[in-house]
Enzyme design. Structure first.
Site, mmCIF file in Angstrom:
data_model
loop_
_atom_site.group_PDB
_atom_site.id
_atom_site.type_symbol
_atom_site.label_atom_id
_atom_site.label_comp_id
_atom_site.label_asym_id
_atom_site.label_seq_id
_atom_site.Cartn_x
_atom_site.Cartn_y
_atom_site.Cartn_z
ATOM 1 N N ASP A 38 -1.033 -6.112 -0.084
ATOM 2 C CA ASP A 38 -1.439 -5.537 1.202
ATOM 3 C C ASP A 38 -2.953 -5.395 1.289
ATOM 4 O O ASP A 38 -3.588 -4.879 0.353
ATOM 5 C CB ASP A 38 -0.823 -4.129 1.356
ATOM 6 C CG ASP A 38 0.511 -4.162 2.070
ATOM 7 O OD1 ASP A 38 0.769 -5.117 2.829
ATOM 8 O OD2 ASP A 38 1.300 -3.221 1.855
ATOM 9 N N LYS A 41 -1.113 -9.635 3.011
ATOM 10 C CA LYS A 41 -0.385 -9.144 4.189
ATOM 11 C C LYS A 41 -1.257 -8.116 4.902
ATOM 12 O O LYS A 41 -1.982 -7.362 4.244
ATOM 13 C CB LYS A 41 0.949 -8.508 3.750
ATOM 14 C CG LYS A 41 1.715 -7.808 4.845
ATOM 15 C CD LYS A 41 3.140 -7.486 4.430
ATOM 16 C CE LYS A 41 3.355 -6.151 3.770
ATOM 17 N NZ LYS A 41 2.935 -4.967 4.554
ATOM 18 N N ASP A 72 0.837 -1.209 0.000
ATOM 19 C CA ASP A 72 0.000 0.000 0.000
ATOM 20 C C ASP A 72 0.869 1.255 0.000
ATOM 21 O O ASP A 72 0.358 2.372 -0.077
ATOM 22 C CB ASP A 72 -1.029 -0.013 1.140
ATOM 23 C CG ASP A 72 -0.404 -0.151 2.514
ATOM 24 O OD1 ASP A 72 0.844 -0.256 2.612
ATOM 25 O OD2 ASP A 72 -1.161 -0.161 3.506
ATOM 26 N N SER A 73 2.211 1.073 0.016
ATOM 27 C CA SER A 73 3.123 2.200 -0.240
ATOM 28 C C SER A 73 2.865 2.781 -1.628
ATOM 29 O O SER A 73 3.310 3.890 -1.926
ATOM 30 C CB SER A 73 4.583 1.746 -0.110
ATOM 31 O OG SER A 73 4.814 0.582 -0.861
ATOM 32 N N GLU A 96 9.207 -4.108 10.333
ATOM 33 C CA GLU A 96 9.538 -2.759 9.862
ATOM 34 C C GLU A 96 10.025 -1.892 11.031
ATOM 35 O O GLU A 96 9.341 -1.761 12.063
ATOM 36 C CB GLU A 96 8.306 -2.115 9.215
ATOM 37 C CG GLU A 96 8.591 -0.702 8.726
ATOM 38 C CD GLU A 96 7.611 -0.175 7.691
ATOM 39 O OE1 GLU A 96 6.653 -0.895 7.336
ATOM 40 O OE2 GLU A 96 7.812 0.963 7.225
HETATM 41 O O1 KIV Z 1 3.544 -1.156 1.585
HETATM 42 C C1 KIV Z 1 4.731 -1.500 1.603
HETATM 43 O O2 KIV Z 1 5.524 -1.197 0.712
HETATM 44 C C2 KIV Z 1 5.190 -2.294 2.747
HETATM 45 C C3 KIV Z 1 6.664 -2.411 2.903
HETATM 46 C C4 KIV Z 1 7.168 -1.183 3.545
HETATM 47 C C5 KIV Z 1 7.046 -3.626 3.637
HETATM 48 O O3 KIV Z 1 4.413 -2.764 3.516
#
Ligand code: KIV
Length: 264
Positions: free
Chosen positions: A93, A121, A54-55, A191
């Site tokens: 995510d 995740k 979700d980044s 993290e």
């Molecule tokens: O959303 C993402 O990119 C993440 C990473 C920081 C592990 O959860």
């Protein structure tokens, strides 16, 4: 259908492949991918674990944090990555608020799988254990995420804080990690966990830990690909040393092209 005509990718990475890497002591490389070309490039580079994180909200969609990302955003990007048919495992995510209840989490995890994710995740430990158990009971492999939880950034006062600095924090992380592993998670992202605590967790649980800003002793490492490649130059976390400066390359290619244009 004959075997030759089959679309099956015989060397597809599975959760068992990822777990076996820990058993062999082989470091797990994981990177984020949000679209077709990046998924293909990372797959061709041999990265076994692609996260549609979700980044995407920050480095692609221009939001200030991940709390703005929706299920529809995630499905759109998971579909793009899945179209690359990578050998790599595709993790997706569950976005903010999509796993508040057991009823919602299974439906939302199934939507991400229908879009092409192999695993999902979500962020949290004991507080989301019923949701984790429901995902796994529905037959969907689950990756945990402990430490700094970006979806809680507003509760953290807008700061990405290191976790596990004191004894209470250390014990919470260890308890959460053991609970997720016992529930059947196949891996856990750690993290911004202090390196000694990340090491302790990695030694204590049998499933792989995949660290980000948590020191060298996790079983694998994950980065936001835009941080690694210098593609989002306006913010780079302190723990990342970009291996290339894609933003500068793009600007210089555009400048060279622009100056090659002849005026009428
Ligand atoms: O959303 C993402 O990119 C993440 C990473 C920081 C592990 O959860």
């Amino acid at each position: 259908m004959s075997i030759c005509g089959s679309q099956m990718n015989s060397s597809k990475i599975t959760v068992e492949t990822i777990r076996a890497m820990k058993s062999r002591g082989e470091k797990i490389a994981a990177l984020t991918a949000y679209d077709y070309p990046m998924a293909k490039l990372l797959d061709e580079a041999g990265v076994p674990f692609l996260l549609v994180g979700d980044s995407v909200g920050m480095v692609v969609l221009g939001y200030p944090d991940t709390t703005h990302v929706t299920m529809a955003d995630m499905e759109h990007h998971v579909r793009a990555v899945a179209r690359a048919k990578p050998q790599a495992l595709i993790a997706a995510d569950l976005p903010f608020k999509s796993y508040d209840t057991v009823a919602a989490v299974v439906a939302n995890a199934q939507r991400l799988v229908a879009a092409g994710a192999d695993v999902v995740k979500a962020e949290g430990g004991l507080e989301i254990l019923p949701q984790v158990q429901a995902i796994i009971a529905a037959g969907i492999p689950f990756c945990g995420h402990l430490g700094m939880l970006p979806q809680h950034i507003l509760e953290e006062g807008g700061k990405y804080r290191i976790k596990g600095r004191d004894e209470t924090g250390r014990l919470k992380l260890l308890t959460d990690a053991v609970a997720l592993a016992d529930a059947g998670a196949f891996a856990i992202v750690l993290e911004l966990v202090t390196p000694p605590v990340a090491k302790e967790i990695s030694e204590k649980i049998s499933i792989p830990t995949i660290g980000i800003g948590s020191g060298p002793d996790c079983d694998g490492q994950i980065l936001v690909t835009h941080d690694l490649t210098g593609s989002f130059p306006w913010f780079t976390p302190k723990f990342v040393k970009p291996k290339v400066n894609v933003a500068a390359e793009i600007k210089s290619a555009v400048a060279a092209w622009k100056s090659s244009l002849t005026s009428v």
